[in-house]
Design an enzyme around this catalytic site. Sequence first.
Site, PDB file in Angstrom:
ATOM      1  N   ALA A  24       0.822  -1.211   0.000  1.00  0.00           N
ATOM      2  CA  ALA A  24       0.000   0.000   0.000  1.00  0.00           C
ATOM      3  C   ALA A  24       0.852   1.255   0.000  1.00  0.00           C
ATOM      4  O   ALA A  24       1.889   1.321   0.665  1.00  0.00           O
ATOM      5  CB  ALA A  24      -0.910   0.006   1.226  1.00  0.00           C
ATOM      6  N   CYS A  25       0.408   2.231  -0.785  1.00  0.00           N
ATOM      7  CA  CYS A  25       0.983   3.577  -0.675  1.00  0.00           C
ATOM      8  C   CYS A  25      -0.114   4.587  -0.978  1.00  0.00           C
ATOM      9  O   CYS A  25      -1.232   4.199  -1.313  1.00  0.00           O
ATOM     10  CB  CYS A  25       2.211   3.764  -1.563  1.00  0.00           C
ATOM     11  SG  CYS A  25       1.899   4.071  -3.291  1.00  0.00           S
ATOM     12  N   GLY A  26       0.192   5.848  -0.876  1.00  0.00           N
ATOM     13  CA  GLY A  26      -0.824   6.883  -0.988  1.00  0.00           C
ATOM     14  C   GLY A  26      -1.670   6.784  -2.250  1.00  0.00           C
ATOM     15  O   GLY A  26      -2.889   6.876  -2.206  1.00  0.00           O
TER      16      GLY A  26
END
Lengths: 94, 150
Positions: A7-9
Site C-alpha cells: 500500500a501507498c498513498g
Amino acid sequence: MKLVLVACGTALATSTVVAKKIEQIAQENGIECQTVQAKAVDAFTKYQELHPDAIVCTCQLEGDIDIPVINGRAFLTGINLQSTIDQLIEILKK
Amino acid sequence: MGSLIQVDRIQVSCLVKDQFDAIALAAKPLLEKGCITEEFIDAAIERERIFPTGLPTKIGVALPHTEAKYVLKESISILTLKNTIVFAGMGNPKESIPVQIVFLLAISNPEKQLRILQTIITIIQNEKMLKKIRDAKEPRDIYNLINTFL
C-alpha cells in the site's frame, strides 16, 4: 502461494517499486509470492477481501489489522533494508 | 528514460518557503510543457499533506506525486533546494525530514516506467550520488549524472 498487500498513498509510484522488490526477494528465497497494490484509502477493504499474509506499506494505515504490517520505506531508502528483508522472509516462510 | 527527465525540467539551488511551495515550483515546468493539468499542483500538495513523501536518506529526498488522472504526459521534475526544507516523513506524517532534493513524479503508468522509478530509488540509496546532485551548479550536470547512472 503467499500474498502481500503493498500500500501507498496513490498505489502509483512507490508501491510499484516496493512490490517488484518483494517479488524479487521472495523469488531469491524460493518463496512463491504474489503482490497486490492498493491505495492507502482502499488498503483496509483489500485486506478484508484478500486475506493477505502481510501488508507492506509506505503510508500510514487505518483500521484494525491483525496480520504483520511492515514499513516498506526501507525498500526505498536502503536504511535498515536487511532487517526489513529478514522480517519479510520470516513471515513469508511461515 | 531520456524523455521523462529533461534538462528544462530540472531546477537547481531553488529558494522556496515550504514543502508545498517546492511542489508548486517543481510542477511549473511540467505545466508549461503540457505534461500535467493545472489541478495536478493542488492535488499533489493535498496528497503531500495526507500522505507525505519525505525520505530520511543522508541527504533528504522527497518524491511528491499524485493521481494519474492529472498527468497528460509522463514526466519527472527535479528540484534541488538552496536551503533544506522540512517535509513530513513517508508513512509517518509526524516525522520532520530536512529535504534538499525533490523528484516530482508525474507518472500514470508505473509498470511502464518501472525502470526510471527503480533508477531514482537506486540513486536515493547512493549517498555519493545524492551529494553530487545536491551540489550540481547546472541542470545539465544533474541530467548527465542521472543518465550516466542508468
